[in-house]
Design a protein around this motif. Sequence first.
Motif, PDB file in Angstrom:
ATOM      1  N   SER A  68       0.862  -1.185   0.000  1.00 37.50           N
ATOM      2  CA  SER A  68       0.000   0.000   0.000  1.00 37.50           C
ATOM      3  C   SER A  68       0.897   1.232   0.000  1.00 37.50           C
ATOM      4  O   SER A  68       2.096   1.139   0.292  1.00 37.50           O
ATOM      5  N   SER A  69       0.310   2.361  -0.298  1.00 36.27           N
ATOM      6  CA  SER A  69       1.109   3.585  -0.277  1.00 36.27           C
ATOM      7  C   SER A  69       1.557   3.895   1.158  1.00 36.27           C
ATOM      8  O   SER A  69       2.660   4.381   1.377  1.00 36.27           O
ATOM      9  N   LEU A 110       2.295   6.028  -7.828  1.00 31.69           N
ATOM     10  CA  LEU A 110       1.520   5.639  -6.651  1.00 31.69           C
ATOM     11  C   LEU A 110       0.183   5.022  -7.050  1.00 31.69           C
ATOM     12  O   LEU A 110      -0.254   4.035  -6.451  1.00 31.69           O
ATOM     13  N   GLN A 114      -1.134   1.173  -6.223  1.00 35.98           N
ATOM     14  CA  GLN A 114      -2.443   0.825  -5.676  1.00 35.98           C
ATOM     15  C   GLN A 114      -3.195  -0.109  -6.623  1.00 35.98           C
ATOM     16  O   GLN A 114      -3.825  -1.064  -6.197  1.00 35.98           O
TER      17      GLN A 114
END
Length: 180
Positions: A68-69, A110, A114
């Motif tokens: 995840s970020s 990003l 995701q």
Amino acid sequence: MIIGYMRPFFEDPACEKQAAILGTYEVDDTRREDHSSSKRRHVLDQTLEDLAQGDVLLVSHLYVLADSSRHLIEVLDLLDSKQAFLWSVRENIDTRQALPHSFREIVQHLVALQSDVVSMTTREGLSKAKELGKQTGRPRKPDENVKRAIEMYQSKQYSLADIREKTGISKSTLYRYLEQ
């Protein structure tokens, strides 16, 4: 020291693709996670703990490193605190140098991360469901309804609206079955 990190995932369960990518670089040490789960990544934890000032963590792409970020930010914070660096091949990110990317490109990376997380999770879930014999996708209409709808259509006594009302079979579904 350049440390390569690999983790199995749906499209590369044996880490062969990652090994091929990392093999094109002068890697001093390669570490491989035994499982694809985002939980209990002991090899990653140990690798991050072992990093020394100036070390480089090399991955084939960001999804291998972070799920995840938020997780990516945590790893980057740890790398910064140890004065170590990240090198991600697919995204062309090497934190040893100023990034040649615009803010827009960084956001695209990003978003891709995701998207990779969602895609890999979905594929893994579908694969497991298939192994368990579960059928995925929209449920099929009961065969008796389809048979009845085809008979009604072929009798030419019913309109498509009548057929849909009595059997629950839509026009497009009926035509799809008629083509078979």
